[in-house]
Design a protein around this motif. Structure first.
Motif, PDB file in Angstrom:
ATOM      1  N   TRP A  79     -44.573-103.083  20.843  1.00  0.00           N
ATOM      2  CA  TRP A  79     -44.841-103.651  19.516  1.00  0.00           C
ATOM      3  C   TRP A  79     -44.227-102.754  18.468  1.00  0.00           C
ATOM      4  CZ3 TRP A  79     -50.053-103.538  16.458  1.00  0.00           C
ATOM      5  CH2 TRP A  79     -50.032-104.489  15.447  1.00  0.00           C
ATOM      6  N   THR A  80     -43.440-103.331  17.580  1.00  0.00           N
ATOM      7  CA  THR A  80     -42.926-102.603  16.424  1.00  0.00           C
ATOM      8  C   THR A  80     -43.661-103.078  15.187  1.00  0.00           C
ATOM      9  OG1 THR A  80     -40.732-102.251  17.385  1.00  0.00           O
ATOM     10  CG2 THR A  80     -40.901-102.136  15.000  1.00  0.00           C
ATOM     11  N   THR A  81     -44.311-102.152  14.503  1.00  0.00           N
ATOM     12  CA  THR A  81     -45.087-102.472  13.306  1.00  0.00           C
ATOM     13  C   THR A  81     -45.126-101.247  12.413  1.00  0.00           C
ATOM     14  OG1 THR A  81     -47.221-103.292  12.497  1.00  0.00           O
ATOM     15  CG2 THR A  81     -47.290-101.828  14.390  1.00  0.00           C
ATOM     16  N   THR A  85     -42.312 -97.978  16.611  1.00  0.00           N
ATOM     17  CA  THR A  85     -42.323 -98.750  17.857  1.00  0.00           C
ATOM     18  C   THR A  85     -43.299 -98.116  18.834  1.00  0.00           C
ATOM     19  OG1 THR A  85     -40.041 -99.503  17.578  1.00  0.00           O
ATOM     20  CG2 THR A  85     -40.956 -99.564  19.809  1.00  0.00           C
ATOM     21  N   ARG A 163     -48.787-110.067  18.668  1.00  0.00           N
ATOM     22  CA  ARG A 163     -48.286-109.211  17.597  1.00  0.00           C
ATOM     23  C   ARG A 163     -48.788-109.643  16.218  1.00  0.00           C
ATOM     24  NH1 ARG A 163     -44.524-109.787  21.448  1.00  0.00           N
ATOM     25  NH2 ARG A 163     -43.638-107.857  22.328  1.00  0.00           N
ATOM     26  N   GLY A 166     -52.491-108.420  16.034  1.00  0.00           N
ATOM     27  CA  GLY A 166     -52.806-107.054  16.423  1.00  0.00           C
ATOM     28  C   GLY A 166     -53.778-106.965  17.583  1.00  0.00           C
ATOM     29  N   PRO A 204     -52.462 -99.113  16.001  1.00  0.00           N
ATOM     30  CA  PRO A 204     -51.413 -99.169  17.021  1.00  0.00           C
ATOM     31  C   PRO A 204     -51.352 -97.918  17.896  1.00  0.00           C
ATOM     32  CG  PRO A 204     -50.579-100.023  14.948  1.00  0.00           C
ATOM     33  CD  PRO A 204     -51.933 -99.450  14.654  1.00  0.00           C
TER      34      PRO A 204
END
Length: 487
Positions: A79-81, A85, A163, A166, A204
């Motif tokens: 997951w990129t947030t 990453t 994604r 979350g 995350p």
């Protein structure tokens, strides 16, 4: 001491980063505190150049390895947030066989949350300590002397990510027992982790999960959601696999019914058809901290002709499995399931059955054959997600002859989930593996699943990249390999 065998691979990617994980036999011969955490039976590699090469990072970090250790069956999600990453690497997590007595006899699924950073030689993957995803929900203490507590066992975990909301989901089978210990049980379960949703306070980098994790051996907590209870006839359910609808957060879970018991018999009831079973769980059910429903809203089962009785040449695991793999395509309005099936010839084909979202009605009268080669062997397919057009990328082990252990990996790319025609195939491997000539300390020697992972670029050039992961014997021992196909 040289150990022989790394197998059972999983891969995920985001941007120019990728992580592959595997079962590592080095952990059989290494004790807690080994360099690079090599006492762990789950290893991982990191790529910062879009999968062109990987750095072996050893085992998953685990400072408490004197008590519990990662013990294989890895699954990787990414997951990129917030400009960073993250990779989530989950695995079985149980008492270390070298540690002797442990204060916690429960079985667990746990993960490390890892963050990727940098480029080129400065690129790094930094991982957390183990985060518990799920634990045994059944424990019994025998009076002894001395007293002894034993608990249910969690097996075959796999991850899928939402994604947009979350949330991270994990499926697995919990093998347990009835209260009077007169019979065994196997329950398909779903766990959930807050990786940025906020409902449980997770972030995350520091997810918070709920599925029995707050219990103890003396008072284990109930599962978050039971997807399928124990079959009344005692036919085994195994091989659970999840997929999230990215549009609305609905979750689909498939598993194989009557695996192994299809050979050895169900108890106490009669055998039933071996099936791959799809379940629909609406997002409205998946509330935190507890689910607001008691099970799936819809279910569909496909009868299969199982390979479980096959002794596949060069493969050291029996029985073979027909576990399903699946992906959701919002563009096609489908959830698709793939598996190996022997209905057309004894070496098996890779079949696909697509279903309409939410209702789970079949979109075709019969499953579609994906492999163009109709001889040899075809088994252990992989499918995770779709490309930018909602099409599927499926890969699998293949053999051109039923009388050989020489094995390749083949893929069908850009598969329309609603098509009833066999798609074109490509060869993924550049070198074949003769599994009768490969030394292995690990069972299964080349795993009981493979994996692939599709990521999409911002433009249609090159469009999407499909990362294929498998265990390969070309070096004389099972090793993890990865390849990238452009679609």
């Amino acid at each position: 001491m040289q150990a022989y065998g790394q197998s059972e691979t999983s891969v995920a990617a985001s941007g120019h980063y990728a992580v592959e994980a595997w079962n590592d036999s080095t952990g059989f011969f290494t004790s807690c505190g080994a360099p690079q955490n090599k006492e762990e039976l789950t290893g991982l590699g990191f790529s910062a150049n879009s999968g062109a090469s990987y750095t072996d990072l050893g085992g998953l970090p685990n400072a408490g390895c004197n008590n519990n250790a990662f013990q294989g069956d890895p699954s990787v999600e990414s997951w990129t947030t917030g400009g960073k990453t993250y990779f989530y690497v989950a695995s079985l997590f149980n008492a270390d066989s070298f540690a002797g007595f442990t204060a916690d006899p429960r079985s667990h699924i746990a993960m490390d949350a890892c963050v990727a950073s940098g480029t080129g030689t400065s690129a790094a993957l930094t991982c957390s300590q183990p985060i518990n995803i799920a634990s045994s929900s059944e424990c019994v203490t025998e009076p002894g002397p001395p007293p002894f507590t034993f608990c249910s066992f969690l097996d075959k975990d796999f991850l899928s990510i939402d994604r947009a909301r979350g949330l991270l989901y994990a499926t697995f089978t919990e093998f347990g027992f009835t209260p009077d210990l007169s019979a065994s049980t196997d329950i398909i379960e779903l766990a959930v982790c807050d990786i940025g949703n906020g409902a449980l306070g997770g972030t995350p980098a520091a997810p918070v999960c709920t599925n029995g994790g707050s219990g103890s051996a003396s008072a284990p907590a109930a599962p978050y959601l039971v997807v399928a209870p124990t079959d009344p006839a005692g036919c085994e359910n195994e091989g659970a696999y999840p997929a999230v609808d990215p549009a609305n957060g609905d979750v689909y879970v498939a598993y194989e019914h009557n695996w192994a018991t299809g050979i050895f018999g169900c108890f106490p009831g009669p055998n039933s058809p071996t099936q791959n079973v799809m379940n629909f769980i609406p997002a409205s059910c998946l509330t935190l901290p507890t689910a607001s429903c008691s099970g799936p809203a819809a279910t569909n089962a496909v009868n299969i002709t199982s390979l479980q009785a096959a002794f596949i040449p060069g493969y050291n695991r029996f029985p073979m499995n027909d576990f399903p793999r699946l992906a959701v395509s919002d563009a096609k309005g489908t959830v698709s399931m793939v598996w190996n099936d022997a209905r057309f010839h004894i070496g098996g084909d890779i079949l696909m059955q697509s279903m309409n979202l939410t209702t789970l009605g079949n979109t075709s009268a019969a499953p579609v054959v994906l492999n163009t080669d109709r001889g040899g062997w075809h088994f252990l397919p992989a499918l995770r997600n779709t490309n930018q057009f909602g099409k599927l990328n499926v890969s699998w082990y293949s053999r051109s002859s039923a009388n050989t252990a020489i094995t390749d990996v083949t893929a069908a790319l850009d598969v329309n989930a609603r098509s009833t025609a066999t798609p074109a195939n490509i060869l993924v491997t550049t070198v074949s593996s003769d599994w009768n000539a490969v030394s292995s300390d690990i069972i299964p020697n080349f795993g009981d699943y493979t994996d692939n992972y599709t990521i999409n670029t911002a433009t249609n050039t090159p469009g999407s990249r499909d990362f294929v992961a498998w265990s390969d014997g070309r070096l004389g021992i099972p090793q993890p390999f990865s390849s990238v196909a452009f679609t």
